[in-house]
Each structure stands twice: as structure tokens, then as C-alpha cells.
Design a protein around this motif. Structure first.
Motif, short mmCIF file in Angstrom:
data_model
loop_
_atom_site.label_atom_id
_atom_site.label_comp_id
_atom_site.label_asym_id
_atom_site.label_seq_id
_atom_site.Cartn_x
_atom_site.Cartn_y
_atom_site.Cartn_z
N ILE A 150 -0.79 -20.61 4.94
CA ILE A 150 -1.39 -21.27 3.78
C ILE A 150 -0.26 -21.83 2.93
O ILE A 150 0.67 -21.10 2.57
CB ILE A 150 -2.24 -20.27 2.97
N PRO A 151 -0.29 -23.12 2.60
CA PRO A 151 0.84 -23.75 1.90
C PRO A 151 1.23 -23.08 0.59
O PRO A 151 2.42 -22.91 0.30
CB PRO A 151 0.36 -25.19 1.67
N SER A 152 0.23 -22.71 -0.22
CA SER A 152 0.55 -22.06 -1.50
C SER A 152 -0.52 -21.04 -1.84
O SER A 152 -1.71 -21.35 -1.79
CB SER A 152 0.65 -23.11 -2.62
N TRP A 153 -0.07 -19.83 -2.15
CA TRP A 153 -1.05 -18.81 -2.52
C TRP A 153 -0.40 -17.77 -3.43
O TRP A 153 0.79 -17.54 -3.40
CB TRP A 153 -1.67 -18.15 -1.29
N GLY A 154 -1.24 -17.17 -4.28
CA GLY A 154 -0.74 -16.19 -5.23
C GLY A 154 -1.08 -14.78 -4.82
O GLY A 154 -2.19 -14.51 -4.34
N LEU A 155 -0.14 -13.87 -5.00
CA LEU A 155 -0.36 -12.45 -4.72
C LEU A 155 -0.45 -11.69 -6.05
O LEU A 155 0.51 -11.67 -6.83
CB LEU A 155 0.78 -11.88 -3.88
N VAL A 156 -1.61 -11.08 -6.29
CA VAL A 156 -1.78 -10.16 -7.42
C VAL A 156 -1.66 -8.76 -6.84
O VAL A 156 -2.44 -8.39 -5.96
CB VAL A 156 -3.15 -10.36 -8.10
N TYR A 157 -0.70 -7.99 -7.29
CA TYR A 157 -0.42 -6.71 -6.65
C TYR A 157 -0.23 -5.61 -7.70
O TYR A 157 -0.16 -5.88 -8.90
CB TYR A 157 0.82 -6.80 -5.76
N TYR A 158 -0.17 -4.40 -7.22
CA TYR A 158 0.12 -3.26 -8.09
C TYR A 158 0.82 -2.21 -7.26
O TYR A 158 0.74 -2.22 -6.02
CB TYR A 158 -1.15 -2.70 -8.74
N TYR A 159 1.50 -1.31 -7.95
CA TYR A 159 2.25 -0.26 -7.25
C TYR A 159 1.41 1.01 -7.12
O TYR A 159 0.72 1.41 -8.06
CB TYR A 159 3.54 0.06 -8.01
N MET A 160 1.49 1.62 -5.97
CA MET A 160 0.86 2.90 -5.76
C MET A 160 1.74 4.01 -6.31
O MET A 160 2.96 3.83 -6.44
CB MET A 160 0.61 3.13 -4.26
N PRO A 161 1.16 5.17 -6.65
CA PRO A 161 2.00 6.29 -7.10
C PRO A 161 3.05 6.65 -6.04
O PRO A 161 2.80 6.52 -4.85
CB PRO A 161 0.98 7.42 -7.29
N GLY A 162 4.19 7.10 -6.51
CA GLY A 162 5.26 7.46 -5.59
C GLY A 162 6.44 6.52 -5.74
O GLY A 162 6.48 5.67 -6.64
#
Length: 348
Positions: A150-162
Motif C-alpha cells: 500500500i503506497p501510504s498508510w498510517g499505523l496507530v499503535y500502543y505498547y503492551m506491558p513489559g
């Protein structure tokens, strides 16, 4: 300080309590987290009260090992607390058959129906700067790499505990492999991670044209319905856990787990230019139907217990986003609702 009554270690669990009081008489509590996690924490305080626990899940209930463990815990809980009743809320039709096979009480109630539709919605005037968006934690089972074409896409992420370093290393590897990926949680000024509240996630969704769901198995997947409520069509791979319940074929595509198939489906949905209001309306209808099923479940418990209650009329007073609030301890929840042993009853 109030302490919990003694209980066997086998019935103890350490996790944040995520639950919501649905009814006081009869006592009905809905919860999310580990199977039977909330009843294990709350049960010792409610031994003398009849209570109904409605337990939602965030992972596929088709996992045979998980089912076997749940069956064992269910047997111990019913023996330890004979006044308590347990109903497992399922996200996928096939989960009902699996739970029936194990003798576990169940009811179809997809947790995505409890997303607050006011948080995710189309925002007029937001420029579409990305072909797609993917809300997914930094875990390999999310199969981010399938978005590489996909030419352009956004990643919305978060960190798991640890430890964060392995997760950050994974993010760096994704960034190297996919120059078109935009890490949306990265602060433009400092370059540091920042958690994004629902309002900002909704804005990012509105800046994209398609929502992505690429894992092979998980649970009902909140992101699927967040995309749809924001007016985005969805590209998904086949999966177990129930996210396909919300994937109307007119506004989504389920494709093989290959980068080429994901990119082609994304391009196709972009070209169709489906009106955001149509996508959102179809999703709201599905949400309404599932909420009505939940209302019928609660009403049936009241009827079974010989209690008159117009739950349909007061549903809005009970409803909250995802139908749970996080509590640090069971005492916090019980005290909030006047349910600690010896505590004067007060309104919820």
C-alpha cells in the motif's frame, strides 16, 4: 482497611478489574478480561448474594487449550460459589458451538456493539492524506507486513506491558521495510511516542480511505468497527474471533493473507468511493441489533428472578464506552456501588 475473605489460591487472579454494574437486584455484572477473571476477584465478597456474571472476551474462544482451562475454572467457581451464575458472551457464531461442547453457558453479544458511536464518526473537511490506516499493537501476529504494497498508510499503535525495547525494535523493522508507513503515535516535534485518545484516533481514521485488519486470530477486534463508524470501508484477512460479524460485504473485502491481495482490495475500495454516511449507517444498524439482544438477555434474568425492571428504558444510564470501567481493586468497584459486606447500600 477492608480485606478479601480467604479463598483458595487456585481461584485468584491478578489483573486490572474491568467491569460494569448492570443491575443491583438481581445483581448483574458485565466484565472483560481473562475468562472468569472478574468473578474470581469479586466472588469472595459476594458469597452470600446471588449474582450473575456476564463475561465478555477479547480473544478467540476457539482455542482448545483456553477452553479446557476455562472449563476447569468454571467447575471450581460453581462449586465454590453456588449462588453465582456465569454466562460467557461470544463474538462469533462458531464460538457458541465450542462452548456448548464444553458445557459452558453462553450468549451471543459482540463486544464491538458497546463502542460509543459518538467517539468515532465521519468528520467533514478532513483531507484524505493516507490510503489506509491500521490500529494494531506492536505484535507480530498483527501481520503489519501485509500492508507493504500500500503506497501510504498510517499505523496507530500502543505498547503492551513489559519491556518496550523488543516492541520498539519491531517498529523500527517495520519502518525500514515499509517507507510508506506513517507511525501516527510519533510526536512530530520530539519524535517520542504519545498515547492517542479516541478523538485523535478518529481524526486519523478520517484522514485515511480504508481501514485494515490483518491478523489471523484474535478477538472481536474493536478497530474493525471503529473504522466503520468513522465511515471507512475495511480490508480484512480471514480470521477467527468474530471481527467478520461487522464486515458487510458491500463495504468490506476479506482477502487472502498476501500483500498483493491486501493492496488490490484497498485500491478497489478506494476507487468505489462509498459514502462515509452509508458505511456508518450500516454499522449503526448492526450495533443496535446486538444491543437489543443484550437488553433481552438482561430482561430475561430479571424475569427469571421475578423482578420487574424496564432495562430497555434505562440502558442509556448504564451504557459506557466498551461497557466497562477499570478498577485497581475489587474493593474499589464494590465500594463504588455499595456492595462491600456491611456497607450501606447506595445508588450506583
Amino acid at each position: 482497611m477492608t480485606t478479601a475473605p480467604a479463598v483458595t489460591y487456585r481461584l485468584s487472579i491478578k489483573e486490572t478489574l474491568r467491569c460494569r454494574l448492570i443491575s443491583r437486584d438481581p445483581l448483574i455484572v458485565i466484565s472483560y478480561g481473562a475468562p472468569l477473571g472478574a468473578p474470581m476477584q469479586l466472588g469472595p465478597y459476594l458469597t452470600e448474594r446471588k449474582a450473575y456474571f456476564l463475561m465478555g472476551n477479547w480473544w478467540s474462544l476457539l482455542d482448545e487449550r483456553l477452553l479446557a482451562q476455562t472449563k476447569e475454572l468454571y467447575a471450581m467457581m460453581t462449586a465454590t460459589y453456588p449462588l453465582h451464575r456465569y454466562i460467557f458472551l461470544t463474538n462469533a457464531p462458531e464460538e457458541n458451538a465450542a462452548l456448548k461442547r464444553y458445557g459452558l453457558p453462553h450468549y451471543s453479544c459482540h463486544h464491538n456493539a458497546f463502542l460509543d458511536e459518538r467517539l468515532f464518526h465521519p468528520v467533514p473537511g478532513v483531507a484524505k492524506t493516507m490510503d489506509a490506516v491500521y490500529t494494531a499493537r506492536l505484535s507480530r501476529f498483527k501481520r503489519h507486513i501485509l500492508a507493504r504494497r500500500i503506497p501510504s498508510w498510517g499505523l496507530v499503535y500502543y505498547y503492551m506491558p513489559g519491556p518496550r525495547e523488543p516492541q520498539e525494535a519491531y517498529l523500527r523493522s517495520l519502518t525500514r521495510a515499509m517507507p510508506g508507513m506513517v507511525p501516527c503515535n510519533r510526536d512530530r516535534d520530539t519524535g517520542l511516542y504519545r498515547f492517542l485518545p479516541a478523538r485523535e484516533v478518529n481524526r486519523i481514521c478520517n484522514a485515511a480511505r480504508v481501514g485494515l485488519c490483518l491478523s489471523e486470530a484474535e478477538g472481536g477486534n474493536y478497530a474493525t468497527t471503529e473504522y466503520l463508524l468513522a465511515g471507512l470501508p475495511v480490508v480484512s484477512t480471514p480470521s477467527e474471533g468474530g471481527r467478520d460479524v461487522f464486515l458487510d460485504p458491500d463495504i468490506s473485502r476479506i482477502v487472502p493473507p498476501s500483500a498483493a491481495a491486501v493492496a488490490a482490495a484497498t485500491a478497489e475500495l478506494i476507487a468505489r468511493k462509498i459514502p462515509a454516511r452509508e458505511i456508518r449507517l450500516r454499522t449503526l444498524v448492526r450495533i443496535r441489533d446486538i444491543r437489543q439482544d443484550f437488553i433481552r438477555l438482561v430482561a430475561s434474568i430479571h424475569e427469571q428472578e421475578g423482578r420487574a425492571d424496564a432495562f430497555a428504558d434505562r440502558f442509556d444510564t448504564v451504557f459506557t464506552h466498551k461497557m466497562f470501567t477499570a478498577y485497581d481493586t475489587p474493593e474499589d468497584f464494590l465500594a463504588r456501588h455499595g456492595l462491600l459486606p456491611g456497607q450501606e447500600r447506595k445508588s450506583a
